[in-house]
Design an enzyme around this catalytic site. Structure first.
Site, PDB file in Angstrom:
ATOM      1  N   SER A  41       0.836  -1.201   0.000  1.00 20.38           N
ATOM      2  CA  SER A  41       0.000   0.000   0.000  1.00 20.38           C
ATOM      3  C   SER A  41       0.868   1.247   0.000  1.00 20.38           C
ATOM      4  O   SER A  41       1.862   1.322   0.729  1.00 20.38           O
ATOM      5  CB  SER A  41      -0.910   0.032   1.227  1.00 20.38           C
ATOM      6  OG  SER A  41      -1.630   1.260   1.285  1.00 20.38           O
TER       7      SER A  41
ATOM      8  N   TYR B 276      -2.267  -1.352   9.965  1.00 23.83           N
ATOM      9  CA  TYR B 276      -2.291  -1.638   8.531  1.00 23.83           C
ATOM     10  C   TYR B 276      -0.937  -1.342   7.893  1.00 23.83           C
ATOM     11  O   TYR B 276      -0.396  -2.151   7.124  1.00 23.83           O
ATOM     12  CB  TYR B 276      -3.387  -0.797   7.875  1.00 23.83           C
ATOM     13  CG  TYR B 276      -3.603  -1.070   6.408  1.00 23.83           C
ATOM     14  CD1 TYR B 276      -4.291  -2.198   5.988  1.00 23.83           C
ATOM     15  CD2 TYR B 276      -3.124  -0.190   5.435  1.00 23.83           C
ATOM     16  CE1 TYR B 276      -4.495  -2.453   4.639  1.00 23.83           C
ATOM     17  CE2 TYR B 276      -3.331  -0.428   4.092  1.00 23.83           C
ATOM     18  CZ  TYR B 276      -4.008  -1.560   3.688  1.00 23.83           C
ATOM     19  OH  TYR B 276      -4.211  -1.807   2.359  1.00 23.83           O
TER      20      TYR B 276
END
Length: 245
Positions: A140, A153
């Site tokens: 990401s 995350y």
């Protein structure tokens, strides 16, 4: 030369980015094992779309955080298609909480799916992908932003990038490339859920191309790495984000 199509496993392929990747790889000539955890209907729809277009696909349930289920996924793909050439680990979850909240259960779940899952999928891929094959993991671009609430995350996705670089070195001599794709904000359920209109607008404004990405944008980047033109790209993180970071 084999006349059989190359075979790809795509995890988390029942919707969103994973579904787009499965459809794109099938369009490029791959037989696809469409993995899903809880969204059987979406996986069946993905398989139906591939077969309707003349391709070959199966749906395979597996929670990537569970070692026995990941082993079963690879075994099912091999039984159905005889070999494995490409593995794309797209399965992932996201929930947001400040570190001060001490949400250990949430942290453990994100790490279990996003990092442990990547470890298990990459480990099996290292053993089972044919020489000359391709391995791609989803990271990401939010890693570079360090937004509040994204601690668990980001930690998990940073770990994924580390695993990719190590595995590329461990597979020396087999002609297998190992890379990561790091999407920016993409208009998927995973990204949009829980975000206000203002937050979505801010994400759009933060991107020089002034739009959210689409699942097809990310699938195109994966297709490049999985195809012949990506053969000299190895141990890299491709930040497919429109300039977001």
């Amino acid at each position: 030369m084999s006349t059989h199509p190359p075979v790809a496993i795509v995890t988390g392929a029942s919707r969103g980015i994973g579904q787009a990747i499965a459809l794109r790889l099938a369009r490029d000539g791959h037989a696809v094992a469409v993995n899903y955890a809880g969204h059987r209907t979406g996986a069946d729809e993905t398989v139906a779309a591939i077969t309707a277009a003349g391709g070959h696909a199966i749906a395979v349930p597996a929670d990537v955080s569970q070692a026995d289920e990941v082993a079963g996924l690879f075994a099912a793909a091999r039984r159905a298609f005889g070999r494995i050439d490409v593995v794309v680990n797209s399965a992932g979850i996201m929930s947001l909480a400040p570190l001060a909240a001490g949400d250990l259960a949430g942290f453990d779940r994100i790490v279990a799916v996003n990092l442990r899952g990547a470890f298990l999928v990459l480990s099996h891929a290292a053993r089972e992908v044919a020489d000359g094959g391709r391995i791609v993991a989803l990271s990401s671009s939010v890693i570079a932003k360090a937004f509040p609430g994204y601690g668990a995350y980001i930690a998990a996705k940073a770990g994924v990038e580390g695993l990719v670089r190590v595995l590329a070195n461990e597979l020396r001599g087999r002609g297998i490339t190992v890379n990561a794709i790091a999407p920016g904000p993409v208009a998927t359920e995973l990204f949009l859920t829980g975000k206000s209109e203002q937050q979505i607008t801010q994400a759009v404004q933060a991107t020089p191309l002034e739009r959210l990405g689409t699942p097809e944008d990310i699938a195109a980047a994966v297709a490049f790495l999985a195809g012949p033109d990506g053969g000299w790209i190895n141990a890299q993180v491709l930040r497919a984000n429109g300039g977001f970071a």
